[in-house]
Design a protein around this motif. Structure first.
Motif, mmCIF file in Angstrom:
data_model
loop_
_atom_site.group_PDB
_atom_site.id
_atom_site.type_symbol
_atom_site.label_atom_id
_atom_site.label_comp_id
_atom_site.label_asym_id
_atom_site.label_seq_id
_atom_site.Cartn_x
_atom_site.Cartn_y
_atom_site.Cartn_z
ATOM 1 N N ALA A 277 36.409 28.104 42.196
ATOM 2 C CA ALA A 277 35.886 29.336 42.310
ATOM 3 C C ALA A 277 35.771 29.996 40.874
ATOM 4 O O ALA A 277 34.814 30.873 40.674
ATOM 5 C CB ALA A 277 36.866 30.239 43.187
ATOM 6 N N THR B 246 32.492 31.353 39.281
ATOM 7 C CA THR B 246 32.490 32.680 38.547
ATOM 8 C C THR B 246 32.075 32.888 37.196
ATOM 9 O O THR B 246 31.310 33.674 37.031
ATOM 10 C CB THR B 246 33.973 33.357 38.676
ATOM 11 O OG1 THR B 246 34.402 33.564 39.893
ATOM 12 C CG2 THR B 246 34.088 34.851 38.212
ATOM 13 N N LEU C 114 35.160 37.811 40.911
ATOM 14 C CA LEU C 114 36.097 37.076 41.633
ATOM 15 C C LEU C 114 37.175 37.631 42.378
ATOM 16 O O LEU C 114 37.879 38.581 41.700
ATOM 17 C CB LEU C 114 36.779 35.999 40.579
ATOM 18 C CG LEU C 114 37.598 34.989 41.509
ATOM 19 C CD1 LEU C 114 37.090 34.207 42.642
ATOM 20 C CD2 LEU C 114 38.414 34.109 40.705
ATOM 21 N N VAL D 281 40.164 38.965 37.769
ATOM 22 C CA VAL D 281 40.292 38.803 39.125
ATOM 23 C C VAL D 281 40.657 39.853 39.818
ATOM 24 O O VAL D 281 41.746 40.707 39.363
ATOM 25 C CB VAL D 281 41.196 37.621 39.316
ATOM 26 C CG1 VAL D 281 41.208 37.349 40.910
ATOM 27 C CG2 VAL D 281 40.713 36.354 38.746
#
Length: 165
Positions: free
Chosen positions: A22, A26, A33, A106
């Motif tokens: 991920a 991203t 994210l 994040v």
């Protein structure tokens, strides 16, 4: 291609691999994210608070109907009602380290409830473009009987799901 990527994270090796994927997605997509952890709620017995003659509940044969209805209604709450935001939650220690090393910012979420339902609902209600989730490697009779969480998320989600082995 993707604007918002969601990584399901429970601290396991499979979820760490999913997070790594991920993070790369991203970076390539210049996306946002969100890392989501789902804590299972402890099952509550709807009859724990039985009362006799309470003016707060209707009592039928010893069963506290209000307590039972409250338990059912709690399970039907929208996912946003069952979440708490905890970027400092201990589960995210490794996730924060990995994201920091890769220079990715994040957003962290902790949800409560059934992981399949909460992950699927969160994705549809927060404009997530893809869910990235790790495979647990469940096999044999256990997989036949229960299915894996990742497979169940893939079936229930309204967005694409990438399962990482």
């Amino acid at each position: 291609m993707y604007n918002k990527i969601m990584a399901a994270y429970d601290g396991s090796e499979g979820s760490l691999k999913a997070l790594e994927h991920a993070v790369e997605l991203t970076k390539v997509n210049h996306a946002q994210l969100v890392v989501v952890h789902v804590e299972k709620e402890e099952a509550r017995d709807p009859f724990d608070s039985l009362t006799s003659g309470s003016d707060m509940s209707v009592n039928y044969g010893g069963a506290d109907v209000k307590a039972y209805e409250a338990n059912i209604n709690e399970k039907e709450k929208a996912p946003s009602d069952l979440k708490t935001k905890h970027s400092d939650h201990e589960i995210f220690t490794k996730a924060k380290k990995l994201a920091g090393q890769e220079g990715v910012s994040v957003f962290y979420e902790v949800l409560k409830g059934d992981p399949v339902k909460r992950l699927s609902h969160y994705a549809s209600n927060h404009e997530v473009d893809v869910i990235v989730i790790g495979s647990r490697g469940v096999s044999g009779i256990k997989k036949f009987m229960l299915g894996s969480i990742s497979e169940r998320v893939a079936k229930e989600a309204t967005v694409p799901v990438t399962i990482i082995k």
